[in-house]
Write a protein that holds these residues in place. Structure first.
Motif, PDB file in Angstrom:
ATOM      1  N   LEU A  81      -4.149  43.285  13.321  1.00 24.00           N
ATOM      2  CA  LEU A  81      -4.706  44.624  13.529  1.00 24.00           C
ATOM      3  C   LEU A  81      -4.618  45.045  14.990  1.00 24.00           C
ATOM      4  O   LEU A  81      -4.314  46.199  15.281  1.00 24.00           O
ATOM      5  CB  LEU A  81      -6.163  44.678  13.059  1.00 24.00           C
ATOM      6  N   ASP A  82      -4.913  44.122  15.902  1.00 25.15           N
ATOM      7  CA  ASP A  82      -4.789  44.442  17.328  1.00 25.15           C
ATOM      8  C   ASP A  82      -3.382  44.936  17.646  1.00 25.15           C
ATOM      9  O   ASP A  82      -3.214  45.921  18.367  1.00 25.15           O
ATOM     10  CB  ASP A  82      -5.109  43.213  18.191  1.00 25.15           C
ATOM     11  N   GLU A  83      -2.382  44.267  17.103  1.00 22.96           N
ATOM     12  CA  GLU A  83      -0.991  44.649  17.362  1.00 22.96           C
ATOM     13  C   GLU A  83      -0.648  45.994  16.727  1.00 22.96           C
ATOM     14  O   GLU A  83       0.000  46.833  17.347  1.00 22.96           O
ATOM     15  CB  GLU A  83      -0.044  43.568  16.838  1.00 22.96           C
ATOM     16  N   VAL A  84      -1.081  46.201  15.498  1.00 26.91           N
ATOM     17  CA  VAL A  84      -0.770  47.438  14.774  1.00 26.91           C
ATOM     18  C   VAL A  84      -1.467  48.643  15.410  1.00 26.91           C
ATOM     19  O   VAL A  84      -0.879  49.721  15.522  1.00 26.91           O
ATOM     20  CB  VAL A  84      -1.178  47.310  13.284  1.00 26.91           C
ATOM     21  N   LEU A  85      -2.696  48.455  15.860  1.00 30.73           N
ATOM     22  CA  LEU A  85      -3.498  49.584  16.327  1.00 30.73           C
ATOM     23  C   LEU A  85      -3.344  49.887  17.810  1.00 30.73           C
ATOM     24  O   LEU A  85      -3.817  50.932  18.274  1.00 30.73           O
ATOM     25  CB  LEU A  85      -4.979  49.341  16.009  1.00 30.73           C
ATOM     26  N   ILE A  86      -2.665  49.013  18.565  1.00 26.87           N
ATOM     27  CA  ILE A  86      -2.521  49.258  19.995  1.00 26.87           C
ATOM     28  C   ILE A  86      -1.867  50.625  20.222  1.00 26.87           C
ATOM     29  O   ILE A  86      -0.898  50.983  19.554  1.00 26.87           O
ATOM     30  CB  ILE A  86      -1.734  48.120  20.677  1.00 26.87           C
ATOM     31  N   ASP A  87      -2.447  51.400  21.072  1.00 21.75           N
ATOM     32  CA  ASP A  87      -1.957  52.743  21.427  1.00 21.75           C
ATOM     33  C   ASP A  87      -1.928  53.724  20.250  1.00 21.75           C
ATOM     34  O   ASP A  87      -1.267  54.752  20.317  1.00 21.75           O
ATOM     35  CB  ASP A  87      -0.567  52.679  22.065  1.00 21.75           C
TER      36      ASP A  87
END
Length: 104
Positions: A33-39
């Motif tokens: 989720l951190d990767e998908v939601l970054i920016d």
């Protein structure tokens, strides 16, 4: 021993692991989720008592800000499309006011 409670709320969706990773116990969903939601302009939070019970907490992805309120429905629709694209919800899911407590 103390218990900490963190209250969370927002407008969004309860999400699930992408279908290709649902049987993979080694898959780190929060890291994903951190990767998908970054920016992306979206945020997420956990609710539940998994720290005590060993069960998985529920995870919600929400709009980061309620303002401006005049286009909340449009922004929630855009969030839905984003989450479908990343296989985190099903097409039949609809946004709602979500929230709860995370017990640590």
């Amino acid at each position: 021993m103390g218990v900490d409670y963190y209250a969370h709320s927002g407008i969004g969706f309860m999400v699930r692991k992408p279908k290709e990773h649902q049987d993979n116990e080694d898959f780190d969903f929060l890291e994903h989720l951190d990767e998908v939601l970054i920016d992306s302009g979206y945020g997420y939070f956990e609710i539940g008592e998994g720290a005590y019970t060993g069960e998985d907490n529920e995870i919600y992805v929400v709009l980061s800000d309620f303002r401006p309120v005049n286009n909340l429905a449009e922004r929630a629709h855009n969030l839905k499309n984003f989450l479908i694209e990343h296989d985190l919800i099903d097409d039949a899911d609809d946004y709602d006011l979500v929230g709860g407590l995370k017990v640590c």
